[in-house]
Design a protein around this motif. Structure first.
Motif, PDB file in Angstrom:
ATOM      1  N   TRP A   1      31.966  -0.643 -21.170  1.00 48.42           N
ATOM      2  CA  TRP A   1      31.081  -0.080 -22.185  1.00 48.42           C
ATOM      3  C   TRP A   1      31.831   1.075 -22.830  1.00 48.42           C
ATOM      4  O   TRP A   1      32.277   2.002 -22.151  1.00 48.42           O
TER       5      TRP A   1
ATOM      6  N   THR B   1      23.964   1.900 -19.493  1.00 48.40           N
ATOM      7  CA  THR B   1      24.767   0.796 -20.018  1.00 48.40           C
ATOM      8  C   THR B   1      24.659  -0.438 -19.119  1.00 48.40           C
ATOM      9  O   THR B   1      24.021  -1.421 -19.474  1.00 48.40           O
TER      10      THR B   1
ATOM     11  N   VAL C   1      25.188   8.404 -24.379  1.00 48.13           N
ATOM     12  CA  VAL C   1      24.695   7.174 -25.003  1.00 48.13           C
ATOM     13  C   VAL C   1      23.417   7.475 -25.788  1.00 48.13           C
ATOM     14  O   VAL C   1      22.403   7.862 -25.209  1.00 48.13           O
TER      15      VAL C   1
ATOM     16  N   LYS D   1      22.719   1.739 -28.322  1.00 46.32           N
ATOM     17  CA  LYS D   1      23.540   0.601 -27.915  1.00 46.32           C
ATOM     18  C   LYS D   1      23.558  -0.430 -29.041  1.00 46.32           C
ATOM     19  O   LYS D   1      22.502  -0.848 -29.524  1.00 46.32           O
TER      20      LYS D   1
END
Length: 445
Positions: free
Chosen positions: A360, A388, A435, A438
């Motif tokens: 990732w 992830t 993050v 996504k």
């Protein structure tokens, strides 16, 4: 390549276990340490005249113990608490820290760099200091240290002297093992009570820690430090590849566009990729439950124009750091978080390209803003795994990787510098996984 065990051969470990029973409990270890700095009421035994002059510890051992006592008792009488920095300085003068470190680490010690040795020595001083700061618990008034006799013996480069610790409720005898330090003075190598050994206790503690994790993690946990130094390149030669890092077999014949550089006394790794796309990797395991926050410094100097981590035809990044947390299917399929400086994607985007074992990729920097500047980034690596891959990562990590690559875009250049890769116990409340969003990979037409 598995982490190198510190304790060396099984023969050495078994031999020491047969000879030394580890100390049991803080009080016994503290009792040994108490003697190492002396106590009020000390009466020092002078070495016999017949053997004076044989070496520095036969000549000066008693005086060195006196000096240690004088400094420690001054701290005890201050009445304002004991400053840890002053206590550590006294420990450094009283103990033969280099020689103790070499005994504890055995065949690992000669292969360590100067900064690695310094970190372990500092961790050892911290362990001894913390034990000393609680050494008087349970004794009532401070007991007195008195010579057991005037017999000082010498064997295998050590000098041994016996003393009594005389308290209100009990008395015990202890034996100091002294030896000459590298600076020419005399320092304490070990303190024994019966078949129990301070040095043996510390060896056992280190051996237990290194069974599960790599050397840098052991140093941090042993010393109770706030962070693990995963890599800082300080022990590497300038213009060389960094020690302990390797590459995939398929890259053996490629130019490795990485060199250690020095800037104002600080060493770092320089990457100047112009199409080689070689990943440097290092196997290193640390306790992710204890040290979940990773930090690194990066200075990006040139980006591969048009690079896009979502596109298989343009997947170039100016800087990339892999943190491999797991290997599935009998240890063959890695699960890695790769923090990247992207040419085009916004900060916070996370993408995983199609294919087995792909990392990732999480964007921590983007475009040309901030080029030429050293910047520090900190992330919650454990949360990044949850955000992830999903689920919780293993306790022990697998390794690190570094990649600056510009082999996909035309006439690409990826220049970046890397330094101070660390894992922390705690971090500011604002630290996240990095993050934010996504995104799927771009589908090829």
């Amino acid at each position: 390549m598995a982490p190198t065990p510190i304790h060396g051969s099984n023969t050495r470990h078994v031999r020491r276990q047969a000879a030394v029973t580890p100390l049991r409990g803080r009080l016994r270890l503290a009792s040994c340490l108490l003697l190492a700095v002396g106590t009020p009421g000390v009466v020092t035994a002078a070495p016999p005249r017949a053997v004076q002059g044989m070496d520095v510890c036969m000549d000066e051992g008693a005086a060195s113990l006196d000096r240690a006592y004088a400094g420690w008792s001054e701290l005890l009488r201050s009445g304002n608490g004991i400053p840890e920095n002053r206590a550590r300085a006294l420990v450094a003068r009283a103990f033969a820290l280099d020689e103790m470190s070499a005994e504890i680490l055995d065949d690992r010690w000669p292969g360590l760099g100067a900064s690695e040795r310094s970190r372990f020595r500092d961790a050892l001083a911290g362990v001894l200091t913390r034990e000393l700061l609680t050494a008087f618990d349970g004794f009532g008034e401070v007991p007195a240290l008195r010579p057991a006799d005037e017999e000082w013996s010498r064997s295998d480069g050590h000098v041994t002297a016996r003393y009594w610790l005389v308290g209100e409720q009990r008395s015990d005898w202890f034996a100091f093992r002294l030896r000459e330090r590298s600076d020419g003075g005399c320092g304490i190598l070990d303190v024994r009570r019966g078949d129990r050994s301070l040095l043996g206790s510390l060896e056992g503690r280190v051996d237990r820690l290194v069974d599960d994790f790599s050397f840098p993690s052991m140093v941090a946990e042993f010393g109770g430090l706030d962070y693990v130094v995963l890599e800082d390149f300080e022990d590497d030669e300038v213009d060389s590849l960094p020690r302990g890092w390797t590459w995939r077999d398929g890259d053996n014949n490629k130019n490795k566009p990485y060199r250690v550089k020095d800037e104002n006394g600080n060493r770092y790794l320089e990457a100047t990729d112009e199409g080689e796309s070689v990943i440097l990797g290092r196997e290193i395991s640390w306790n992710l439950n204890e040290f979940p926050y990773i930090s690194f410094r990066v200075r990006v100097n040139r980006i591969p124009v048009g690079g896009n981590e979502r596109d298989d035809d343009k997947v170039d990044s100016a800087a990339g750091l892999y943190f491999t947390l797991n290997k599935r299917l009998l240890g063959t399929i890695p699960q890695s978080i790769k923090y990247v400086w992207s040419s085009t994607l916004p900060v916070g985007v996370a993408v995983q390209r199609d294919g087995i074992g792909r990392p990732w990729q999480v964007v921590f920097g983007t475009g040309e803003e901030g080029l030429g500047e050293w910047r520090t980034y900190t992330f919650d690596l454990r949360q990044a795994f949850r955000d992830t891959f999903g689920g919780n990562p293993p306790k022990a990590t697998v390794g690190l990787g570094i990649l600056s690559d510009a082999n996909s875009v035309s006439e690409g250049q990826a220049y970046a510098d890397y330094d101070d890769i660390r894992a922390y116990r705690s971090a500011p409340a604002s630290v996240t996984s990095g993050v934010r969003e996504k995104l799927p990979p771009l589908k090829q037409q």
